[in-house]
Design an enzyme around this catalytic site. Structure first.
Site, PDB file in Angstrom:
ATOM      1  N   THR A 181       0.866  -1.169   0.000  1.00  0.00           N
ATOM      2  CA  THR A 181       0.000   0.000   0.000  1.00  0.00           C
ATOM      3  C   THR A 181       0.908   1.226   0.000  1.00  0.00           C
ATOM      4  OG1 THR A 181      -1.577   1.297   1.329  1.00  0.00           O
ATOM      5  CG2 THR A 181      -0.113  -0.146   2.520  1.00  0.00           C
ATOM      6  N   CYS A 239      -2.160   5.048  -5.028  1.00  0.00           N
ATOM      7  CA  CYS A 239      -2.916   4.174  -4.143  1.00  0.00           C
ATOM      8  C   CYS A 239      -3.031   2.867  -4.906  1.00  0.00           C
ATOM      9  CB  CYS A 239      -4.289   4.747  -3.827  1.00  0.00           C
ATOM     10  SG  CYS A 239      -5.366   3.576  -2.966  1.00  0.00           S
TER      11      CYS A 239
END
Length: 237
Positions: free
Chosen positions: A83, A196
């Site tokens: 992430t 993201c």
């Protein structure tokens, strides 16, 4: 082949892409029936999101450090935080283990640098867009970063958590993102970082005439290169 340790479940939707990409790259490079040697520590994402929303970054850091130590103890030779946002505590995670952490922003910044870009637009969670950790990592690669205006940042963030992290892909949300990207280009961005790991579920390179940097793809590809013996200057050791 080195063993890749994945800190995932952040969300599992993009972690699944990491696993697919990593094994695809290994198969392409080694052929036959080869697949990646990897370990996965998968969080309950709701618990992490609650800490993010409450601003409890110290507790979140503690959990990430524990995950890293668990993977190292399990035999991982390399760590990936699957992430962008949780690279906020990348330095603390790296300091807690003796194996290298491959930083997603440094991998991405290196790619943008090789493409000859000097300024990029950054899309991600509010934390990634508004906190300094990501911009600083890109600046280390000589890349200036700009982000959307406040209301657009809210829209990008909402779509990530309310839709993409739940596997919901809506054409109207793609239109919103495309409009925000156009504004970034008008403000001087030469490319867009999909900062993201869920955003590439919605936006693909074929959707845009300008360079898009899929951080999930690039991170996984760099990890496989390292695992197969290529020493990378962008590995934090």
């Amino acid at each position: 082949m080195k063993t890749i340790g994945l800190i995932g479940g952040l969300s599992w939707e993009s972690t699944a892409d990491y696993y697919r990409y990593i094994n695809t790259f290994v198969k392409e490079q080694m052929r036959g029936l080869h697949s990646a040697k990897c370990l996965l520590y998968s969080f309950d994402f709701e618990e992490i999101v609650a800490l993010q929303k409450a601003g409890h970054w110290e507790k979140a850091t503690e959990l990430m450090v524990n995950a890293a130590k668990t993977l190292e103890a399990g035999g991982a030779d390399l760590l990936l935080i699957c992430t962008n946002t949780m690279h906020k505590m990348a330095k603390e995670v790296q300091a807690s283990v003796s194996i290298p952490l491959l930083h997603i922003a440094e991998v991405t910044g290196n790619e943008a640098k090789e493409a000859g870009l000097k300024k990029v637009g950054l899309l991600g969670t509010m934390f990634t867009m508004e906190h300094s950790f990501y911009k600083e990592a890109l600046l280390h690669q000589g890349i200036e970063t700009i982000v959307p205006e406040k209301e657009d940042r809210k829209a990008v963030h909402r779509i990530i958590f309310d839709e993409l992290c739940k596997g919901i892909i809506l054409p109207e949300s793609k239109e919103i993102y495309m409009g925000i990207m156009e504004k970034l280009l008008a403000n001087g961005a030469e490319g867009i970082i999909l900062g993201c790991t869920e955003i590439p579920l919605l936006i693909k390179q074929e959707d845009s005439a300008i360079p898009l940097f899929d951080t999930t793809f690039l991170h996984a590809k760099a990890a496989v290169s390292y695992a197969l013996g290529k020493e990378l200057a962008i590995v934090n050791s």
